[in-house]
Scaffold this motif. Sequence first.
Motif, PDB file in Angstrom:
ATOM      1  N   LYS A   9     -16.914 -29.320  25.719  1.00 29.16           N
ATOM      2  CA  LYS A   9     -16.469 -30.680  25.414  1.00 29.16           C
ATOM      3  C   LYS A   9     -17.388 -31.717  26.058  1.00 29.16           C
ATOM      4  O   LYS A   9     -17.692 -32.747  25.455  1.00 29.16           O
ATOM      5  CB  LYS A   9     -15.016 -30.868  25.851  1.00 29.16           C
ATOM      6  N   LYS A  10     -17.847 -31.451  27.273  1.00 26.91           N
ATOM      7  CA  LYS A  10     -18.778 -32.358  27.938  1.00 26.91           C
ATOM      8  C   LYS A  10     -20.066 -32.459  27.124  1.00 26.91           C
ATOM      9  O   LYS A  10     -20.562 -33.567  26.863  1.00 26.91           O
ATOM     10  CB  LYS A  10     -19.068 -31.873  29.353  1.00 26.91           C
ATOM     11  N   ASP A  13     -19.231 -34.400  23.931  1.00 25.60           N
ATOM     12  CA  ASP A  13     -18.924 -35.805  24.159  1.00 25.60           C
ATOM     13  C   ASP A  13     -20.154 -36.610  24.564  1.00 25.60           C
ATOM     14  O   ASP A  13     -20.278 -37.782  24.198  1.00 25.60           O
ATOM     15  CB  ASP A  13     -17.815 -35.954  25.195  1.00 25.60           C
ATOM     16  N   ASP A  16     -21.641 -37.672  21.432  1.00 22.94           N
ATOM     17  CA  ASP A  16     -20.729 -38.354  20.514  1.00 22.94           C
ATOM     18  C   ASP A  16     -20.524 -37.531  19.233  1.00 22.94           C
ATOM     19  O   ASP A  16     -20.576 -38.051  18.120  1.00 22.94           O
ATOM     20  CB  ASP A  16     -21.239 -39.768  20.177  1.00 22.94           C
ATOM     21  N   GLN A  18     -17.711 -35.527  18.786  1.00 25.69           N
ATOM     22  CA  GLN A  18     -16.313 -35.202  18.537  1.00 25.69           C
ATOM     23  C   GLN A  18     -15.887 -35.667  17.150  1.00 25.69           C
ATOM     24  O   GLN A  18     -15.051 -35.038  16.504  1.00 25.69           O
ATOM     25  CB  GLN A  18     -15.394 -35.803  19.596  1.00 25.69           C
TER      26      GLN A  18
END
Length: 106
Positions: A9-10, A13, A16, A18
């Motif tokens: 997820k890091k 994210d 950008d 997601q």
Amino acid sequence: MNEIIDALKKFRDERDWQQFHNPKDLSLALSIEASELLEAFLWKLPEDADPEKIKEELADVFSFAFLLADACDLDVKDIVLAKIKRNEEKYPVSKAKGSARKYNEL
């Protein structure tokens, strides 16, 4: 598993991404990466497949599977353990040991 999901997820994210990681697209990506894993074995004996290619593609498969579970708010540990329990009922050792037959053929 949480450490892996958090790292994925890091990475996502920071880029950008997601916005692109909806369940449908993650499912498609998972299928594509699984096909690329199969490609590592295509026209080869299993022992002749490139271990580095297998590691690379398997990591992609795991990554998209974990991101899909997260996008659907599913706990990987819970769903895998629940599936094992269901499979234990469908494939009791007394009937399934040493057999590759499907549960409805035992």
